[in-house]
Enzyme design. Structure first.
Site, PDB file in Angstrom:
ATOM      1  N   ASP A  50      39.981  63.532  51.686  1.00 59.69           N
ATOM      2  CA  ASP A  50      40.299  62.110  51.640  1.00 59.69           C
ATOM      3  C   ASP A  50      40.118  61.534  50.231  1.00 59.69           C
ATOM      4  OD1 ASP A  50      40.810  59.541  52.772  1.00 59.69           O
ATOM      5  OD2 ASP A  50      38.646  59.152  52.880  1.00 59.69           O
TER       6      ASP A  50
ATOM      7  N   HIS B 222      43.647  52.557  56.381  1.00 61.04           N
ATOM      8  CA  HIS B 222      42.334  52.761  55.744  1.00 61.04           C
ATOM      9  C   HIS B 222      41.509  51.495  55.929  1.00 61.04           C
ATOM     10  CE1 HIS B 222      42.914  56.450  53.060  1.00 61.04           C
ATOM     11  NE2 HIS B 222      43.977  56.385  53.811  1.00 61.04           N
TER      12      HIS B 222
HETATM   13 ZN   LIG Z   1      40.647  54.858  52.245  1.00 59.20          ZN
END
Ligand SMILES: [Zn+2]
Length: 288
Positions: free
Chosen positions: A84, A210
């Site tokens: 990520d 996100h």
């Molecule tokens: Zn993020």
């Protein structure tokens, strides 16, 4: 069920119009809590390791990736491993090379701090390298020059620019700016559901949310209904984990065995993971 390629979880989410819950791991206890929470919910999930977490571990990704692979392999639900917010190009190259060894199936390359042309150029190169290794690649399109990228409050992804970006780079998934922002410890963010629906209609790849820790459950569910297909969750796990430890240690100055305060924290994180899986990938469609 066992360790699976991230792509199979994402393909399944697209097919069944749900999202893949994707949880950030920092410690071994995170990995354990996420796997057990996913099993409890009967949901496939992604374990995701960020550049910041790799830095915390002295720049070494291997120990947590090995733990993730071992626990995913033994799980009763399908679990993928994702990298990520990788911003460092050299690290991206190193992680792509490591991916087969640890069963890593996907990587998010984050060049959203660059201007549009530089973001396209860097993302295209990393995407080509990732595809050569069989990885599913996620990218982020942020505000031009924006310090906080796509996750600064008020920033919105432009559908036309996003469509151009996906076509130019060949990415498999896109993190979009629709109102959430990173590291929120209160769940008060509202999302632009109309924009999510428009982006979902325009883009040929799954959309990634996100900063979901700042979004209330019912809004997350609406975002998935509008077209989000991967939901990244990090901060809320640490709110629960740290809160539990703080409560256990308060007034107990003689407690020194970390198992005594990690156990309850891990249990609470597990319950949070299971609850969020049910929100992101609701029953009866939660079984992969
Ligand atoms: Zn993020």
């Amino acid at each position: 069920m066992t360790l699976v390629p991230s792509r199979s979880l994402l393909d399944d989410a697209v097919l069944h119009e749900r999202a893949v819950p994707s949880f950030n791991v920092i410690t071994l206890e995170h990995v354990e809590a996420i796997v057990v929470g996913a099993e409890r919910a009967g949901s496939g999930v992604l374990l995701q390791l960020s550049e910041n977490a790799i830095k915390y571990h002295g720049g070494r990704a291997e120990p947590l990736l090995a733990a993730s692979r071992e626990l995913a392999d033994a799980a009763s639900v399908p679990i993928g491993i994702h990298l990520d917010h990788i911003q460092d190009r050299k690290l991206a190259e190193r992680l792509i090379a490591l991916a087969p060894r640890f069963g890593v199936g996907s990587l998010m390359f984050d060049a959203a701090n660059l201007d549009y042309a530089a973001n396209v150029a860097a993302t295209t190169e990393v995407t080509e390298a990732g595809h050569a290794a069989g990885l599913w690649i996620e990218a982020e399109l942020g505000e031009i020059g924006g310090k906080d990228g796509a996750h600064a409050p008020g920033v919105r992804t432009d559908p036309t620019e996003a469509a151009d970006f996906v076509a130019a780079t060949g990415v498999d998934g896109l993190a979009v700016a629709v109102g959430s922002s990173h590291a929120m410890t209160e769940r008060a963010a509202s999302l632009d559901l109309t924009l999510i629906a428009e982006l979902a209609a325009r883009l040929p790849v799954p959309l990634v949310l996100h900063g979901s820790s700042g979004v209330p459950d019912e809004t997350i569910a609406l975002a998935v209904a509008a077209g989000i297909r991967k939901v990244n969750i990090g901060t809320v796990l640490n709110v629960v984990w740290t809160g539990s430890i703080r409560a256990t240690l308060a007034g107990n100055s003689s407690l020194v065995d970390p198992r005594r305060y990690f156990r309850g924290a891990r249990d609470e994180m597990t319950a949070t993971v299971a609850a969020l899986c049910a929100v992101v990938s609701p029953s009866p469609l939660c079984k992969y």
